[in-house]
Design an enzyme around this catalytic site. Structure first.
Site, PDB file in Angstrom:
ATOM      1  N   ASP A 282       0.872  -1.183   0.000  1.00  0.00           N
ATOM      2  CA  ASP A 282       0.000   0.000   0.000  1.00  0.00           C
ATOM      3  C   ASP A 282       0.899   1.219   0.000  1.00  0.00           C
ATOM      4  O   ASP A 282       2.123   1.092  -0.134  1.00  0.00           O
ATOM      5  CB  ASP A 282      -0.943  -0.005   1.215  1.00  0.00           C
ATOM      6  CG  ASP A 282      -2.265   0.721   0.943  1.00  0.00           C
ATOM      7  OD1 ASP A 282      -2.230   1.947   0.738  1.00  0.00           O
ATOM      8  OD2 ASP A 282      -3.328   0.069   0.932  1.00  0.00           O
ATOM      9  N   HIS A 331     -13.610  -2.576  -6.922  1.00  0.00           N
ATOM     10  CA  HIS A 331     -14.935  -1.939  -7.036  1.00  0.00           C
ATOM     11  C   HIS A 331     -14.836  -0.408  -6.930  1.00  0.00           C
ATOM     12  O   HIS A 331     -15.801   0.289  -7.204  1.00  0.00           O
ATOM     13  CB  HIS A 331     -15.937  -2.523  -6.025  1.00  0.00           C
ATOM     14  CG  HIS A 331     -15.775  -2.061  -4.616  1.00  0.00           C
ATOM     15  ND1 HIS A 331     -16.813  -2.055  -3.711  1.00  0.00           N
ATOM     16  CD2 HIS A 331     -14.698  -1.586  -3.945  1.00  0.00           C
ATOM     17  CE1 HIS A 331     -16.378  -1.593  -2.555  1.00  0.00           C
ATOM     18  NE2 HIS A 331     -15.100  -1.314  -2.663  1.00  0.00           N
TER      19      HIS A 331
HETATM   20  C1  LIG Z   1     -10.973   0.420   0.302  1.00  0.00           C
HETATM   21  S1  LIG Z   1      -9.326   0.329   0.893  1.00  0.00           S
HETATM   22  C2  LIG Z   1      -9.144  -1.418   1.056  1.00  0.00           C
HETATM   23  C3  LIG Z   1      -8.019  -1.780   1.971  1.00  0.00           C
HETATM   24  C4  LIG Z   1      -7.861  -3.249   2.266  1.00  0.00           C
HETATM   25  N1  LIG Z   1      -7.666  -4.031   1.064  1.00  0.00           N
HETATM   26  C5  LIG Z   1      -9.055  -3.762   3.056  1.00  0.00           C
HETATM   27  O1  LIG Z   1      -9.776  -4.596   2.532  1.00  0.00           O
HETATM   28  O2  LIG Z   1      -9.252  -3.328   4.177  1.00  0.00           O
HETATM   29  C6  LIG Z   1      -8.394   0.727  -0.553  1.00  0.00           C
HETATM   30  C7  LIG Z   1      -6.916   0.692  -0.309  1.00  0.00           C
HETATM   31  O3  LIG Z   1      -6.244   0.931  -1.552  1.00  0.00           O
HETATM   32  C8  LIG Z   1      -5.130   1.727  -1.283  1.00  0.00           C
HETATM   33  N2  LIG Z   1      -4.707   2.382  -2.530  1.00  0.00           N
HETATM   34  C9  LIG Z   1      -5.365   3.331  -3.244  1.00  0.00           C
HETATM   35  N3  LIG Z   1      -4.668   3.658  -4.334  1.00  0.00           N
HETATM   36  C10 LIG Z   1      -3.536   2.893  -4.325  1.00  0.00           C
HETATM   37  C11 LIG Z   1      -2.421   2.770  -5.197  1.00  0.00           C
HETATM   38  N4  LIG Z   1      -2.343   3.485  -6.322  1.00  0.00           N
HETATM   39  N5  LIG Z   1      -1.468   1.886  -4.870  1.00  0.00           N
HETATM   40  C12 LIG Z   1      -1.552   1.133  -3.740  1.00  0.00           C
HETATM   41  N6  LIG Z   1      -2.584   1.205  -2.867  1.00  0.00           N
HETATM   42  C13 LIG Z   1      -3.562   2.086  -3.162  1.00  0.00           C
HETATM   43  C14 LIG Z   1      -5.613   2.683  -0.232  1.00  0.00           C
HETATM   44  O4  LIG Z   1      -4.530   3.294   0.453  1.00  0.00           O
HETATM   45  C15 LIG Z   1      -6.433   1.764   0.650  1.00  0.00           C
HETATM   46  O5  LIG Z   1      -5.662   1.177   1.656  1.00  0.00           O
END
Ligand SMILES: C[S@@+](CC[C@H](N)C(=O)[O-])C[C@H]1O[C@@H](n2cnc3c(N)ncnc32)[C@H](O)[C@@H]1O
Length: 437
Positions: A282, A331
């Protein structure tokens, strides 16, 4: 021909039957009966006890009461009053929470309007209007004229800031964004861009861009997300750790948790499956919090955090992993962006690798109870308003995978009863020779 007995009577009978089933369980378990009183239970049946038969009876009860209510109100009144209650309730609750009213109402007994006005700095006349709207919807009660007390509903808001954050997010972000939905659909039909959204029109930025510039919104959003963790509001980390055949992966297999946040899901899987290794990817600013969590959960010897942007190629150490796990990532993105997220993963996979996605699989219309269907359809539209993204059906998932690599096939889906809302969608690279067989 009209059904005989009439539909309303059929529904009333069903309601009676399901209520009896649930009541028997409650009495057998010596649990408190659901009630509006301030000391009423926060869940009609304890979440940990929501065994299959009982939750099926509750689902059926909710479904039948929803249908009976709709028939009793009828089409004209439904449309005439469409939304007036809900939207004004959200407004009233937001005002009450902003002025800390839930925290100033005593847990036991009641408080006069004058007393409450003194504590909250809101005039009595205005305060009473918001309180009475809330009370008409089971939040607070007015046990004697001019005196207010808690119900089980409002008491939860007094004691739990995550519940207050739910009200806040609905009012402060969702309402302004949804109000712009018709404009967004007109101006950006079919757009896949995260800034060309209803949220973008309302706030002049992407969902997360706006949050970055307004850290207090990010904090509230974090609390809102936390409100859904645990219990059966959404699938718990523990149920995800149980639902998939993690146990069948060979010893030492690597699970890469793409966009894994601080790694709370990986940590839960790691605790149940001591033979697996984890790499949580992340943004780098989560590294400290992630290490602390992995340490606290006792899995830091097998689970580590790596800063990684999921649009970039997978680093060497994460290539050829057994599983690339993406929970609640895709999603939030439209198909072209999902393509950009999946492509580097597919390029890193070897013949034994699989992708496991944890997200909703939209049901075929009319195949699940309307209450559940309304929830997933609402989530789908939230994804549209906020991100220009969507929830996907089985077919949508397969189409997305095929567009990334024609060999990428759905090989398993785990949903109910193992998981309540999300599904685990497993996809592998199936060789063309096997495809033609
Ligand atoms: C809705 S959260 C889901 C987190 C985790 N998978 C969970 O189920 O609890 C979306 C995650 O995607 C990460 N994220 C968003 N854009 C990203 C990127 N370009 N590269 C890596 N992580 C990213 C955010 O920081 C966040 O932690």
């Amino acid at each position: 021909m009209a059904p005989n007995p009439p539909l309303m009577s059929q529904l009333a009978k069903e309601i009676s039957l399901h209520t009896e089933t649930i009541t028997k369980y409650i009495e057998h378990g010596k649990w408190p009966h659901p009630s509006f009183d301030a000391d009423g239970p926060p869940h009609p049946i304890p979440e940990a006890e929501a065994e299959d038969k009982l939750s099926a009876a509750r689902d059926a009860l909710i479904e039948a009461t929803k249908a009976l209510h709709a028939l009793a109100v009828g089409p004209t009144e439904t449309t005439r009053f469409f939304c007036t209650n809900e939207i004004n309730l959200v407004g009233a609750m937001q005002v009450l929470c902003k002025f800390n009213v839930p925290q100033h109402v005593p847990i036991q007994g009641d408080i006069s309007l004058r007393g409450l006005s003194g504590k909250t700095d809101m005039g009595e006349a205005l305060l009473s209007r918001f309180l009475r709207m809330a009370a008409a919807n089971y939040y607070f009660s007015e046990p004697r004229p001019g005196f207010f007390a808690h119900t089980a509903w409002s008491r939860l808001l007094a004691s739990d800031e995550k519940m207050r954050a739910c009200i806040w997010c609905r009012h402060a972000e969702m309402v302004p964004a949804v109000a712009k939905l018709p404009d967004a659909v007109e101006r950006f039909p079919e757009s896949a861009e995260p800034q060309e959204t209803a949220f973008g029109l309302a706030f002049g930025d992407t969902f997360f861009g706006y949050k970055e510039k307004n850290p207090e919104h990010m904090v509230k959003f974090g609390l809102f997300v936390d409100a859904f963790a645990g219990g059966n509001a959404v699938d718990s980390a523990e149920s995800i750790a149980r639902a998939y055949a993690w146990g069948q992966l060979p010893r030492g297999s690597l699970v890469v948790d793409v966009g894994g946040g601080i790694g709370h899901i990986s940590a839960a899987i790691a605790r149940q499956h001591a033979h697996l290794e984890f790499n949580i990817q992340d943004f780098g600013d989560l590294a400290g919090e992630s290490s602390a969590l992995l340490e606290q959960k006792g899995v830091s010897d097998r689970a580590r955090f790596s800063p990684h942007n999921f649009f970039d190629p997978q680093p060497e150490a994460a290539r050829g992993a057994a599983v690339y796990f993406l929970r609640n990532i895709l999603h939030n993105w439209s198909d072209p962006y999902c393509h950009r997220i999946l492509k580097p993963i597919v390029e890193a996979m070897d013949h034994g690798s699989r992708i496991v996605i944890c997200d909703i699989v939209l049901p075929e219309p009319n195949t699940i109870p309307k209450t559940q269907e309304a929830q997933v359809r609402a989530l789908d539209l939230i994804m549209l308003s906020m991100f220009n993204a969507k929830e996907r059906s089985h077919e949508d998932w397969q189409e997305l995978f095929t567009s990334v690599d024609p060999r990428l096939k759905i090989t398993a889906v785990v949903g109910r009863p193992e998981l309540r809302r999300d599904c685990l969608i497993e996809a592998r690279l199936v060789q063309p020779a096997l495809l033609s067989k």
